[in-house]
Design a protein around this motif. Sequence first.
Motif, PDB file in Angstrom:
ATOM      1  N   HIS A 280      -7.384  12.256  -7.134  1.00 44.99           N
ATOM      2  CA  HIS A 280      -7.055  10.866  -6.800  1.00 44.99           C
ATOM      3  C   HIS A 280      -6.983  10.692  -5.280  1.00 44.99           C
ATOM      4  O   HIS A 280      -7.586   9.786  -4.710  1.00 44.99           O
ATOM      5  CB  HIS A 280      -5.705  10.552  -7.444  1.00 44.99           C
TER       6      HIS A 280
ATOM      7  N   ARG B  24      -0.451  -3.374  -8.218  1.00 53.89           N
ATOM      8  CA  ARG B  24      -0.954  -3.663  -6.854  1.00 53.89           C
ATOM      9  C   ARG B  24      -2.468  -3.457  -6.808  1.00 53.89           C
ATOM     10  O   ARG B  24      -3.214  -4.304  -6.319  1.00 53.89           O
ATOM     11  CB  ARG B  24      -0.242  -2.714  -5.893  1.00 53.89           C
TER      12      ARG B  24
ATOM     13  N   THR C 232      -8.301  -0.406   0.156  1.00 53.22           N
ATOM     14  CA  THR C 232      -8.820  -1.779   0.157  1.00 53.22           C
ATOM     15  C   THR C 232      -7.908  -2.711   0.947  1.00 53.22           C
ATOM     16  O   THR C 232      -6.692  -2.566   0.911  1.00 53.22           O
ATOM     17  CB  THR C 232      -8.827  -2.319  -1.296  1.00 53.22           C
TER      18      THR C 232
ATOM     19  N   HIS D 168       2.417   0.372  -8.773  1.00 50.16           N
ATOM     20  CA  HIS D 168       1.227   0.770  -8.002  1.00 50.16           C
ATOM     21  C   HIS D 168      -0.040   0.285  -8.703  1.00 50.16           C
ATOM     22  O   HIS D 168      -0.951  -0.265  -8.074  1.00 50.16           O
ATOM     23  CB  HIS D 168       1.246   2.288  -7.850  1.00 50.16           C
TER      24      HIS D 168
ATOM     25  N   HIS E 107       0.808  -1.217   0.000  1.00 48.92           N
ATOM     26  CA  HIS E 107       0.000   0.000   0.000  1.00 48.92           C
ATOM     27  C   HIS E 107       0.843   1.270   0.000  1.00 48.92           C
ATOM     28  O   HIS E 107       0.299   2.369  -0.022  1.00 48.92           O
ATOM     29  CB  HIS E 107      -0.931   0.022   1.217  1.00 48.92           C
TER      30      HIS E 107
HETATM   31  C1  HEM Z   1       0.976  10.034 -10.343  1.00 49.11           C
HETATM   32  C2  HEM Z   1       0.566   8.801 -10.218  1.00 49.11           C
HETATM   33  C3  HEM Z   1      -0.153   8.243  -9.003  1.00 49.11           C
HETATM   34  C4  HEM Z   1      -0.087   8.643  -7.693  1.00 49.11           C
HETATM   35  C5  HEM Z   1       0.757   9.772  -7.096  1.00 49.11           C
HETATM   36  C6  HEM Z   1      -0.989   7.786  -6.943  1.00 49.11           C
HETATM   37  C7  HEM Z   1      -1.170   7.856  -5.569  1.00 49.11           C
HETATM   38  C8  HEM Z   1      -1.975   6.985  -4.849  1.00 49.11           C
HETATM   39  C9  HEM Z   1      -2.002   6.854  -3.405  1.00 49.11           C
HETATM   40  C10 HEM Z   1      -1.116   7.653  -2.431  1.00 49.11           C
HETATM   41  C11 HEM Z   1      -2.935   5.931  -3.086  1.00 49.11           C
HETATM   42  C12 HEM Z   1      -3.303   5.416  -1.672  1.00 49.11           C
HETATM   43  C13 HEM Z   1      -2.272   4.415  -1.178  1.00 49.11           C
HETATM   44  C14 HEM Z   1      -2.103   3.207  -2.083  1.00 49.11           C
HETATM   45  O1  HEM Z   1      -3.093   2.517  -2.339  1.00 49.11           O
HETATM   46  O2  HEM Z   1      -0.971   3.015  -2.551  1.00 49.11           O
HETATM   47  C15 HEM Z   1      -3.545   5.475  -4.332  1.00 49.11           C
HETATM   48  C16 HEM Z   1      -4.581   4.578  -4.441  1.00 49.11           C
HETATM   49  C17 HEM Z   1      -5.164   4.171  -5.639  1.00 49.11           C
HETATM   50  N1  HEM Z   1      -4.656   4.381  -6.906  1.00 49.11           N
HETATM   51 FE1  HEM Z   1      -3.121   5.609  -7.341  1.00 49.11          FE
HETATM   52  N2  HEM Z   1      -1.606   6.912  -7.821  1.00 49.11           N
HETATM   53  C18 HEM Z   1      -1.101   7.144  -9.080  1.00 49.11           C
HETATM   54  C19 HEM Z   1      -1.413   6.431 -10.247  1.00 49.11           C
HETATM   55  C20 HEM Z   1      -2.390   5.454 -10.332  1.00 49.11           C
HETATM   56  C21 HEM Z   1      -2.663   4.639 -11.487  1.00 49.11           C
HETATM   57  C22 HEM Z   1      -1.845   4.669 -12.785  1.00 49.11           C
HETATM   58  C23 HEM Z   1      -3.746   3.860 -11.187  1.00 49.11           C
HETATM   59  C24 HEM Z   1      -4.472   2.852 -12.057  1.00 49.11           C
HETATM   60  C25 HEM Z   1      -4.658   2.951 -13.341  1.00 49.11           C
HETATM   61  C26 HEM Z   1      -4.160   4.179  -9.830  1.00 49.11           C
HETATM   62  C27 HEM Z   1      -5.263   3.668  -9.179  1.00 49.11           C
HETATM   63  C28 HEM Z   1      -5.483   3.764  -7.811  1.00 49.11           C
HETATM   64  C29 HEM Z   1      -6.622   3.177  -7.122  1.00 49.11           C
HETATM   65  C30 HEM Z   1      -7.802   2.422  -7.763  1.00 49.11           C
HETATM   66  C31 HEM Z   1      -6.416   3.423  -5.757  1.00 49.11           C
HETATM   67  C32 HEM Z   1      -7.296   2.974  -4.578  1.00 49.11           C
HETATM   68  C33 HEM Z   1      -6.626   1.755  -4.016  1.00 49.11           C
HETATM   69  C34 HEM Z   1      -7.294   1.179  -2.792  1.00 49.11           C
HETATM   70  O3  HEM Z   1      -8.362   1.660  -2.429  1.00 49.11           O
HETATM   71  O4  HEM Z   1      -6.738   0.243  -2.216  1.00 49.11           O
HETATM   72  N3  HEM Z   1      -3.305   5.133  -9.335  1.00 49.11           N
HETATM   73  N4  HEM Z   1      -2.921   6.121  -5.386  1.00 49.11           N
END
Ligand code: HEM
Length: 272
Positions: A225, A126, A235, A123, A57
């Motif tokens: 986001h 994951r 999750t 990420h 995470h």
């Molecule tokens: C600049 C790029 C990105 C940043 C800074 C970022 C940052 C984050 C952070 C800090 C979280 C919460 C902690 C974690 O689950 O790791 C998160 C969750 C999430 N991210 Fe990203 N993310 C990025 C790109 C992406 C990409 C490329 C995807 C998918 C195509 C994505 C989909 C998600 C989803 C669906 C969650 C919710 C996960 C959960 O509820 O467990 N993110 N993101």
Amino acid sequence: MALSDRGAAIATAPTRGDQLKHVALYPLDWLEERSGLVGGIKYFLFRKVPRDTSWFHTLGSATLTAFLVQAITGVVLAMYYKPDPETAYASIQFITNDLTLGWLVRGMHKWGASVFIILMFFHMARVFLFGAYKYPRELNWIIGVLLLAMGMLEGFTGYLLPWDQTAYWATVVGINLNGTAPVLGPFLAQFLSGGAEIGSDTLSKFYSLHMLVIPGAIIGLIVLHLYLVIRLGVTSPPWSDEAAGRDRGEPPPPKGGRRGLTQPKPRGANGQ
Ligand code: HEM
């Protein structure tokens, strides 16, 4: 004043430590009273997350850190880089060979770009493997896909800036590839090159996209986001009791306390 009152006054008199604490916290109290910002940040940092979150995470925050490194080193580079075919290459040489620690800042920005993209893929993997893209987090997945596209565009536009042979020909290939896309391809290629051939118009266009337009879009998308991450909570891993729908043996969250701001329920729950 009666003796007993005097005793009470002495007992409740603030100690020197209390006074110091009050003075030290005064700026924060001032800010909190006028904006609620401190409470908001506390909520963000100390919100409840599932007990079985793991190192997996942290990949989102790692991606965020990589982006911040790119933003900071990029601002420093922009102070010395000159987006003109006559001077671009020389300005890069100056940054690398003459500017104090310029080699380090440029190296961090150049290698950091790959780190950013790789972390984004990790990420995303994951999120995919944990099924975290499913209801109610579909919108955050879509925002993630846009972030991925913007990240790649950032890499593409940045690659031209050193204006050396590799940069030039890689961009020729990239623009020609885009030109082969159905319907929109030729317009896209024309827009990107900004003229009949790749020259000074292309360079200034790529520079503007690279240091203004795309980073601005990325920052806006990251804000959305993270808002959704906070709102929905993160999750649990698929192997956890919670994901399997079993009771985790934990006391229920207190009234008003929650893991995210909403408790996801399967579609059709509540008789909808
Ligand atoms: C600049 C790029 C990105 C940043 C800074 C970022 C940052 C984050 C952070 C800090 C979280 C919460 C902690 C974690 O689950 O790791 C998160 C969750 C999430 N991210 Fe990203 N993310 C990025 C790109 C992406 C990409 C490329 C995807 C998918 C195509 C994505 C989909 C998600 C989803 C669906 C969650 C919710 C996960 C959960 O509820 O467990 N993110 N993101």
